[in-house]
Design a protein around this motif. Structure first.
Motif, PDB file in Angstrom:
ATOM      1  N   ASN A   1       2.187   0.048  -1.056  1.00  0.00           N
ATOM      2  CA  ASN A   1       1.224   1.032  -1.567  1.00  0.00           C
ATOM      3  C   ASN A   1       1.688   1.767  -2.816  1.00  0.00           C
TER       4      ASN A   1
ATOM      5  N   ASP B   1      -9.204  -4.361 -13.137  1.00  0.00           N
ATOM      6  CA  ASP B   1      -7.781  -4.130 -13.367  1.00  0.00           C
ATOM      7  C   ASP B   1      -7.376  -4.675 -14.726  1.00  0.00           C
TER       8      ASP B   1
ATOM      9  N   CYS C   1     -10.544   2.344  -3.511  1.00  0.00           N
ATOM     10  CA  CYS C   1      -9.507   1.790  -4.394  1.00  0.00           C
ATOM     11  C   CYS C   1      -9.006   2.832  -5.396  1.00  0.00           C
TER      12      CYS C   1
ATOM     13  N   ILE D   1     -14.158  -5.658  -9.309  1.00  0.00           N
ATOM     14  CA  ILE D   1     -15.110  -5.346  -8.237  1.00  0.00           C
ATOM     15  C   ILE D   1     -16.385  -4.821  -8.897  1.00  0.00           C
TER      16      ILE D   1
ATOM     17  N   LYS E   1      -7.968  -7.964 -10.411  1.00  0.00           N
ATOM     18  CA  LYS E   1      -9.206  -7.796  -9.662  1.00  0.00           C
ATOM     19  C   LYS E   1     -10.345  -7.274 -10.515  1.00  0.00           C
TER      20      LYS E   1
ATOM     21  N   LEU F   1     -16.277   1.063  -1.676  1.00  0.00           N
ATOM     22  CA  LEU F   1     -15.083   0.220  -1.838  1.00  0.00           C
ATOM     23  C   LEU F   1     -14.331   0.624  -3.107  1.00  0.00           C
TER      24      LEU F   1
ATOM     25  N   ASN G   1      -2.206   0.309  -5.890  1.00  0.00           N
ATOM     26  CA  ASN G   1      -2.744  -0.961  -5.426  1.00  0.00           C
ATOM     27  C   ASN G   1      -2.919  -0.891  -3.909  1.00  0.00           C
ATOM     28  N   ARG G   2      -4.059  -0.415  -3.461  1.00  0.00           N
ATOM     29  CA  ARG G   2      -4.327  -0.224  -2.030  1.00  0.00           C
ATOM     30  C   ARG G   2      -4.588  -1.545  -1.305  1.00  0.00           C
ATOM     31  N   GLU G   3      -4.823  -2.595  -2.061  1.00  0.00           N
ATOM     32  CA  GLU G   3      -5.149  -3.872  -1.436  1.00  0.00           C
ATOM     33  C   GLU G   3      -3.900  -4.612  -0.953  1.00  0.00           C
ATOM     34  N   LYS G   4      -2.733  -4.150  -1.384  1.00  0.00           N
ATOM     35  CA  LYS G   4      -1.479  -4.786  -0.982  1.00  0.00           C
ATOM     36  C   LYS G   4      -0.738  -3.894   0.009  1.00  0.00           C
ATOM     37  N   ASP G   5       0.205  -4.473   0.713  1.00  0.00           N
ATOM     38  CA  ASP G   5       0.981  -3.699   1.684  1.00  0.00           C
ATOM     39  C   ASP G   5       1.861  -2.658   0.996  1.00  0.00           C
TER      40      ASP G   5
END
Length: 133
Positions: free
Chosen positions: A57, A126, A23, A9, A7, A19, A51-55
């Motif tokens: 954690n 990342d 993260c 951002i 990623k 945001l 990695n907060r964007e994935k389930d």
């Protein structure tokens, strides 16, 4: 074939910075991985974040947070001589101060770094996924 994308951002306003802050919450930062490149007006922070964007954690990612157009840096309650110490980033806040902005990086134990800037331009990129310990 499944390909992993890293990623990137880019924040240019308060919403984008919020945001990136979300993260980076609870990210670990080593003191020696905090750099202010004064001649380039760039402040760099190398961090290990969840990695907060994935389930799942608990996956960790090594990332670089780059702040551009930084005119000055102040820190409080951070021992810069203790290069191996690891501190935890809690949040990144943005304040308007006259014509300029102050970006505050808040760490645990009331430690913080304040960046003075005229323009908000922050990039979270990342580098790689870290294997869980």
């Amino acid at each position: 074939m499944y390909k992993k994308y890293l990623k990137k951002i880019i924040a240019k306003d308060i919403q984008g910075l919020q945001l990136i802050s979300a993260c980076c919450s609870e990210a670990k930062v080593k003191i020696e991985d905090i750099k202010f490149l004064e001649n380039n007006n760039i402040f760099l922070l190398s961090l290990e974040r969840f990695n907060r964007e994935k389930d799942k954690n608990n996956e960790k990612i090594n990332s670089i947070c780059k702040f551009e157009f930084v005119d000055g840096v102040k820190s409080k309650n951070i021992d810069q001589n203790n290069k191996d110490k690891i501190i935890e980033l809690l949040a990144i806040n943005l304040f308007k101060k006259g014509e300029n902005y102050e970006i505050t990086l808040l760490f645990q134990n009331n430690a913080f770094i304040t960046l003075s800037t005229e323009i908000v331009e922050v990039t979270l990129e990342d580098q790689n996924n870290k294997k869980n310990d």
